[in-house]
Design a protein around this motif. Structure first.
Motif, PDB file in Angstrom:
ATOM      1  N   GLY A  48       0.812  -1.219   0.000  1.00 22.10           N
ATOM      2  CA  GLY A  48       0.000   0.000   0.000  1.00 22.10           C
ATOM      3  C   GLY A  48       0.838   1.258   0.000  1.00 22.10           C
ATOM      4  N   THR A  50       2.713   4.723  -1.333  1.00 23.74           N
ATOM      5  CA  THR A  50       2.360   5.864  -2.174  1.00 23.74           C
ATOM      6  C   THR A  50       3.629   6.472  -2.749  1.00 23.74           C
ATOM      7  N   ALA A  51       3.450   7.412  -3.678  1.00 26.42           N
ATOM      8  CA  ALA A  51       4.596   8.113  -4.257  1.00 26.42           C
ATOM      9  C   ALA A  51       5.378   8.828  -3.161  1.00 26.42           C
ATOM     10  N   ARG A  52       4.686   9.352  -2.180  1.00 29.90           N
ATOM     11  CA  ARG A  52       5.352  10.037  -1.065  1.00 29.90           C
ATOM     12  C   ARG A  52       6.204   9.057  -0.262  1.00 29.90           C
ATOM     13  N   ASP A  53       5.673   7.854  -0.037  1.00 31.73           N
ATOM     14  CA  ASP A  53       6.427   6.837   0.691  1.00 31.73           C
ATOM     15  C   ASP A  53       7.726   6.494  -0.026  1.00 31.73           C
ATOM     16  N   ALA A  57       7.102  12.001  -4.330  1.00 29.46           N
ATOM     17  CA  ALA A  57       6.170  13.122  -4.275  1.00 29.46           C
ATOM     18  C   ALA A  57       6.953  14.418  -4.176  1.00 29.46           C
ATOM     19  N   SER A  66       3.358   4.289   6.001  1.00 31.33           N
ATOM     20  CA  SER A  66       1.980   4.241   5.547  1.00 31.33           C
ATOM     21  C   SER A  66       1.463   2.827   5.377  1.00 31.33           C
TER      22      SER A  66
END
Length: 128
Positions: A48, A50-53, A57, A66
């Motif tokens: 799961g 994200t680009a931020r993880d 980002a 996350s």
């Protein structure tokens, strides 16, 4: 008499071999990319992420936390949001200022017209 190849390798031959190996490595790398991307997508979906993880980002540093479900924040007690300050200055037109931050244009204009800060004070106006 036939020429036999010397057992000594020249620097030119080594550079050619090196270039050939480099091209082979690049070709192999290009062929491996689809499989690598597929494995990465599978891991991203599984965890799961994200680009931020992943640090992709635009904002901030990467966070890898996350994978955990987000926690609910406890409600804050006391002051909820920004409350207006106590008005310290007011003019006859009803303009008001708390005295905090940049001086408003009406206040600057009143001072330029001859008013004093004390004459615009709310407690001074209430006393008269």
């Amino acid at each position: 008499m036939a020429k036999t190849k010397s057992s000594h390798t020249t620097s030119t031959e080594l550079l050619q071999q090196s270039d050939a190996l480099r091209r082979q490595a690049e070709d192999l790398k290009r062929k491996e990319i689809p499989g690598v991307v597929a494995r990465m997508k599978e891991a991203i979906a599984y965890y799961g992420l994200t680009a931020r993880d992943l640090g992709l980002a635009a904002s901030g540093s990467p966070k890898v936390e996350s994978a955990k479900p987000p926690r609910k924040k406890a409600a804050k007690k006391g002051r909820q949001g920004k409350q207006p300050g106590t008005i310290k200055y007011r003019d006859a037109a009803g303009n008001a200022w708390t005295g905090v931050g940049r001086k408003p244009n009406w206040f600057v204009a009143a001072l330029a017209a001859g008013a004093t800060p004390d004459s615009l004070r709310v407690d001074a106006a209430a006393a008269t």
